[in-house]
Write a protein that holds these residues in place. Sequence first.
Motif, short mmCIF file in Angstrom:
data_model
loop_
_atom_site.label_atom_id
_atom_site.label_comp_id
_atom_site.label_asym_id
_atom_site.label_seq_id
_atom_site.Cartn_x
_atom_site.Cartn_y
_atom_site.Cartn_z
N SER A 129 0.84 -1.19 0.00
CA SER A 129 0.00 0.00 0.00
C SER A 129 0.88 1.25 0.00
O SER A 129 2.09 1.19 0.23
CB SER A 129 -0.90 0.00 1.24
OG SER A 129 -0.12 0.15 2.41
N GLU A 130 0.24 2.41 -0.23
CA GLU A 130 0.98 3.67 -0.20
C GLU A 130 1.62 3.88 1.18
O GLU A 130 2.76 4.32 1.29
CB GLU A 130 0.06 4.84 -0.54
CG GLU A 130 -0.34 4.90 -1.99
CD GLU A 130 -1.27 6.07 -2.30
OE1 GLU A 130 -1.79 6.70 -1.35
OE2 GLU A 130 -1.46 6.35 -3.49
N CYS A 133 4.73 1.77 1.52
CA CYS A 133 5.85 2.33 0.75
C CYS A 133 6.44 3.55 1.46
O CYS A 133 7.67 3.70 1.54
CB CYS A 133 5.39 2.71 -0.65
SG CYS A 133 4.94 1.29 -1.68
N THR A 134 5.56 4.40 1.99
CA THR A 134 6.03 5.57 2.73
C THR A 134 6.83 5.14 3.95
O THR A 134 7.92 5.66 4.22
CB THR A 134 4.84 6.45 3.18
OG1 THR A 134 4.13 6.88 2.01
CG2 THR A 134 5.30 7.65 3.97
N ASP A 184 8.49 10.10 -2.39
CA ASP A 184 7.26 9.38 -2.05
C ASP A 184 6.04 10.16 -2.52
O ASP A 184 5.14 9.60 -3.14
CB ASP A 184 7.20 9.13 -0.54
CG ASP A 184 5.90 8.47 -0.13
OD1 ASP A 184 5.66 7.31 -0.54
OD2 ASP A 184 5.12 9.10 0.61
N ARG A 188 3.49 9.09 -5.50
CA ARG A 188 2.05 8.97 -5.23
C ARG A 188 1.23 9.72 -6.28
O ARG A 188 0.22 9.22 -6.75
CB ARG A 188 1.71 9.52 -3.84
CG ARG A 188 2.01 8.58 -2.73
CD ARG A 188 1.47 9.13 -1.43
NE ARG A 188 1.89 8.33 -0.31
CZ ARG A 188 1.18 8.18 0.79
NH1 ARG A 188 0.02 8.80 0.91
NH2 ARG A 188 1.61 7.43 1.77
N SER A 192 -1.10 7.70 -8.75
CA SER A 192 -2.54 7.93 -8.54
C SER A 192 -3.19 8.43 -9.82
O SER A 192 -4.36 8.19 -10.06
CB SER A 192 -2.78 8.90 -7.39
OG SER A 192 -2.31 10.20 -7.73
#
Length: 195
Positions: A129-130, A133-134, A184, A188, A192
């Motif tokens: 998920s985002e 990753c963050t 990051d 995104r 997105s």
Amino acid sequence: MVNIVWLLMMVFGIIVAAANGNIEVITKAALDGANDAVKISISLIAIITFWLGIMKLAEEAGLVRALAWLVRPLMRFLFPSVPKDHPAMGAIVMNLSANILGLGNAATPMGLIAMRELQKLNRDSDTASEAMCTFLGLNTSCITLIPTTIIGIRLLYGSADPTDIVGPTIMATAFSMSVAIVVDRLLRLVYSGRR
């Protein structure tokens, strides 16, 4: 892939040593390296144990909760998909706290807990998920204010001033963390837009 690179370097080193008639150098280096690794590991246990104890005291005294409250606006910005009182947030704060103190090994258990908790929030279990990753970017590049492990190693090897690494460490890790956050956010936006 990294394992293959290391294997090739070792095989190449053994071949070169054998070709030059210095195969005993390989054996001596392997034994000396193992000996040094054990000595350093045992010496660092005291340092890591001390800071883990400090972190446990901070957790029991409520300082971790206070720190989490202080950094909540930043955490909400970095992890908008994670509910504010979710256990992942506490694990992330603990992991980043250990990294800030330069305790990379001590940060690992909290990092694993944070990833497990973030996976529970993940809708697609096959893809990170985002938030995952963050967190991985922050964990890898986190600012280090007190490079405890490096100071300990410098002490073990008799450095004249083992703490002179603090300033450069803060600058380098602050820069790396800033880059990680910016990249990051950019990724995104890019990904997105593709959905």
